[in-house]
Design a protein around this motif. Structure first.
Motif, short mmCIF file in Angstrom:
data_model
loop_
_atom_site.label_atom_id
_atom_site.label_comp_id
_atom_site.label_asym_id
_atom_site.label_seq_id
_atom_site.Cartn_x
_atom_site.Cartn_y
_atom_site.Cartn_z
N GLN A 33 -23.15 72.33 23.19
CA GLN A 33 -23.50 70.95 22.88
C GLN A 33 -23.41 70.65 21.38
O GLN A 33 -23.18 69.51 20.98
CB GLN A 33 -24.92 70.65 23.38
N PHE A 34 -23.63 71.69 20.55
CA PHE A 34 -23.61 71.48 19.10
C PHE A 34 -22.47 72.25 18.43
O PHE A 34 -22.54 72.55 17.24
CB PHE A 34 -24.96 71.91 18.50
N LYS A 35 -21.45 72.55 19.19
CA LYS A 35 -20.39 73.43 18.67
C LYS A 35 -19.66 72.84 17.47
O LYS A 35 -19.09 73.60 16.66
CB LYS A 35 -19.40 73.77 19.78
N ASP A 36 -19.67 71.52 17.35
CA ASP A 36 -18.96 70.90 16.24
C ASP A 36 -19.87 70.57 15.06
O ASP A 36 -19.42 69.99 14.07
CB ASP A 36 -18.26 69.61 16.72
N VAL A 37 -21.14 70.93 15.18
CA VAL A 37 -22.09 70.69 14.09
C VAL A 37 -22.00 71.83 13.09
O VAL A 37 -22.14 73.01 13.48
CB VAL A 37 -23.53 70.57 14.62
#
Length: 328
Positions: A50-54
């Protein structure tokens, strides 16, 4: 050391048992022989990507887990105030690393439980979350003595930490909400709620009652219903999204007209930038656990059943927490 590693983003089957080198503590750190590691919603979100691009978020392969209990294995350079063999609970400095037989933690997120008759499974389930609840209520919600609190998803791992802390801080009334399927478990709970209601129809269940602080780790329709239960000056703390509704929106003009506020609380973002809040929060959380204000249902599974643990978490059928222990 034995560890559970997420070898990719995806469903629970990306979790694999692996052997990794034993880590050593650096300056200001301790190594902990882990006896118990709690499974949290954030672990699922990290695994799902869910936060892989953060920026800075965990990338595979990584070891999930941000709450551990165990004993001090070794002290890093300059560490004082802890002894090898001492029983401790630690929060994560990075949000990961807990599902392993050895865990490295900076000392400011570690608290001793030595001398307290607290089961380590309960300690790891309660203390870190109660510390985060303390920060949320004191630093974000600014809870004042005599105010009232509503907690959605009342039996969930993070939500369950709020009633004990709120009562400690002087809240006059703490009410919880749960789905209908969880009302039977809610009737059995030892958590210090004054009342727990069905979240499907909050306004009818609570009549004309209004709350000063609303803690919402659920989101979606429950979040929308919350505004009818707030008075001018009330604060809604967005502390999670168990519903999985990522499209929910709040109309800012409604905040203006109602004179209410909505604030997000994400411990992973807040605590690193406010480290001075952690020690008093951990001390308050330890007292809540020691006084039995965080009692909840806990299931204990071995590391090798981490996939099962995540599957059960995703089913939302839990009434408490799952804790993992090293196999053997």
């Amino acid at each position: 050391m034995k560890a559970v590693q997420a070898v990719g983003f995806g469903d629970p089957n990306v979790l694999k048992m692996v052997d990794l080198p034993d880590p050593a503590p650096g300056p200001g750190q301790v190594a902990i022989d882990v006896t118990h590691a709690a499974v949290g919603l954030i672990d699922l979100l990290f695994r799902q990507g869910q936060f892989k691009d953060v920026p800075g978020m965990a990338q595979p392969p990584f070891v999930p887990g941000l709450e551990v209990a165990g004993t001090i294995r070794a002290l890093g350079e300059g560490v004082t105030g802890f002894d090898v063999g001492e029983k401790v609970v630690a929060m994560s400095g990075t949000g990961t690393g807990g599902y392993a037989s050895v865990y490295i933690a900076p000392t400011h997120v570690v608290i001793s439980t030595e001398g307290y008759a607290i089961d380590p499974a309960l300690a790891v389930s309660v203390i870190p979350n109660a510390a985060m609840a303390h920060v949320a209520l004191t630093r974000v919600a600014h809870l004042a003595e005599g105010e009232t609190v509503l907690v959605h998803g009342a039996l969930g791992g993070f939500a369950a930490a709020f009633p004990g802390i709120a009562k400690r801080l002087g809240a006059s009334r703490v009410v919880g909400s749960v789905r209908a399927s969880k009302l039977e478990a809610a009737a059995r709970t030892k958590l210090p709620y004054d009342r727990i209601v069905d979240s499907a129809d909050l306004t009818s269940a609570l009549a004309d009652e209004k709350f000063d602080v609303v803690i919402d780790a659920v989101g979606g329709a429950v979040r929308s219903q919350s505004f009818a239960l707030m008075r001018p000056g009330s604060r809604l703390i967005v502390a999670g999204n168990a519903s999985g509704d990522w499209s929910h929106e709040v109309k800012t003009n409604d905040l203006w007209l109602g004179c209410v506020s909505v604030t997000g609380f994400n411990a992973g973002a807040y605590l690193p930038t406010h480290p001075h809040t952690i020690r008093p929060a951990l001390e308050a959380a330890l007292r809540v656990a020691a006084d039995g204000l965080g009692e909840m249902e806990i299931d204990v599974l071995p590391f090798s059943k981490a996939v099962t643990a995540h599957e059960r978490m995703e089913s939302r059928a839990l009434n408490g927490r799952i804790v993992l222990t090293p196999d053997g």
